[in-house]
Design an enzyme around this catalytic site. Structure first.
Site, short mmCIF file in Angstrom:
data_model
loop_
_atom_site.label_atom_id
_atom_site.label_comp_id
_atom_site.label_asym_id
_atom_site.label_seq_id
_atom_site.Cartn_x
_atom_site.Cartn_y
_atom_site.Cartn_z
N HIS A 130 0.84 -1.21 0.00
CA HIS A 130 0.00 0.00 0.00
C HIS A 130 0.87 1.26 0.00
O HIS A 130 0.33 2.37 0.07
CB HIS A 130 -0.88 0.03 1.25
N SER A 160 -15.30 2.84 1.47
CA SER A 160 -14.84 1.49 1.78
C SER A 160 -13.85 1.50 2.94
O SER A 160 -13.91 0.65 3.84
CB SER A 160 -14.19 0.87 0.54
#
Length: 315
Positions: A130, A160
């Site tokens: 990430h 989300s």
């Protein structure tokens, strides 16, 4: 079937157990101005990451949290193993090597010794992260390894991530959507600002070893997206392989199997997997604020065109 399922379930159960002992104020640490979860990483690990040695055959996937990296990671795993045609014995060896890593499969997770253990993994390694470019180890951008960058419209990503944040035991919860929205817009979340993340990757959009793909285009036509990914990584698959893998890796299929593949983490990880869910939470003012920010930072860029912002983010 995820070849990492045993490792993932065991690792996450251990992580959940550890997180119960940590007060919310100690759940995150700051490294070079960006927040990270303290239970699954550390400043020492991120320092050790600088010396990570990339191999030219590594298959690298980068994407901000909740942009679809779990879904795309599964797709890539299926494409890679189909191309490699591993024997049962070879697959068993790979599974055993991955189990010895003793961490969830993200580059920035684990103890500082994780990168020494990763040297023992057989090629081709599938590496998911990430992290934004400036926190990646120099070897990744300097090597001949190829990087697939996953992007998703900011509004669905925000929603989300909000649900994930409030359901994930290793992260401090928010009392309201409004409180979270302010943190998201100001980069006060784990892995920092998504707009900064996008701004950095936009600098590499024409790099010959980097390919950008959007969550939305994969949802539009998963088979076509997989063919593009296979061509990029030079995977050789038969025409009939693509619909077979697509059926196996739909969001719904992965969600239905999540108890088996991810244990109780599956309920946190797989929520809706749809496009346009942001309309349920955004106020008119928040919608306009995000539009202005996106236009100010990324308006007119190739990455903005790739994201189809006007299609997916306009009310």
């Amino acid at each position: 079937m995820s070849r990492n399922r045993g490792r993932i379930i065991e690792t996450m159960e251990n992580v959940f157990s550890q997180s119960e002992k940590i007060p919310p104020e100690d759940m995150l640490f700051s490294y070079r101005g960006i927040l990270f979860p303290a239970v699954i990483s550390s400043p020492e690990t991120l320092e050790a990451l600088k010396s990570f040695e990339t191999r030219s055959g590594d298959v690298i996937l980068a994407g901000y949290p909740k942009t679809g990296t779990n879904w795309l990671g599964q797709i890539i795993g299926e494409l890679e193993s189909t191309d490699a045609k591993y024997t049962e014995e070879e697959m068993k060896e790979r599974i055993n090597a991955e189990k010895k890593l003793e961490t969830f499969p993200r580059l920035e997770f684990g103890d500082p010794g994780i990168y020494e253990r990763m040297k023992k993994l057989p090629s081709r390694r599938i590496i998911i992260t990430h992290l934004p470019p400036h926190l990646l180890p120099p070897s990744i951008l300097q090597s001949k390894a190829k990087i697939l960058v996953l992007i998703r419209n900011r509004k669905d990503t925000a929603v989300s991530y909000y649900h994930f944040y409030n359901n994930m035991p290793v992260l401090p919860s928010f009392s309201s959507w409004d409180e979270y929205f302010s943190a998201f817009m100001n980069g006060k979340l784990a892995w920092g600002s998504y707009i900064d993340h996008l701004l950095e990757w936009n600098k590499y959009i024409d790099h010959e070893r980097i390919m950008m793909i959007s969550y939305e285009e994969l949802k539009e036509d998963q088979v076509l997206g997989m063919k593009r990914i296979a061509a990029f990584f030079e995977f050789s698959l038969c025409e009939e392989d693509f619909p077979r893998i697509a059926k196996k890796t739909t969001f719904q299929a992965m969600k239905e199997n999540s108890k088996e593949t991810h244990g109780r983490f599956g309920d946190i990880l797989f929520r809706k997997g749809v496009v346009g869910n942001w309309k349920d939470l955004f106020s008119k003012a928040q919608n306009e604020e995000m539009d202005r920010k996106f236009e100010d930072c990324l308006g007119g860029t190739k990455l903005a065109a790739k994201m189809k912002y006007d299609i997916y983010c306009k009310a």
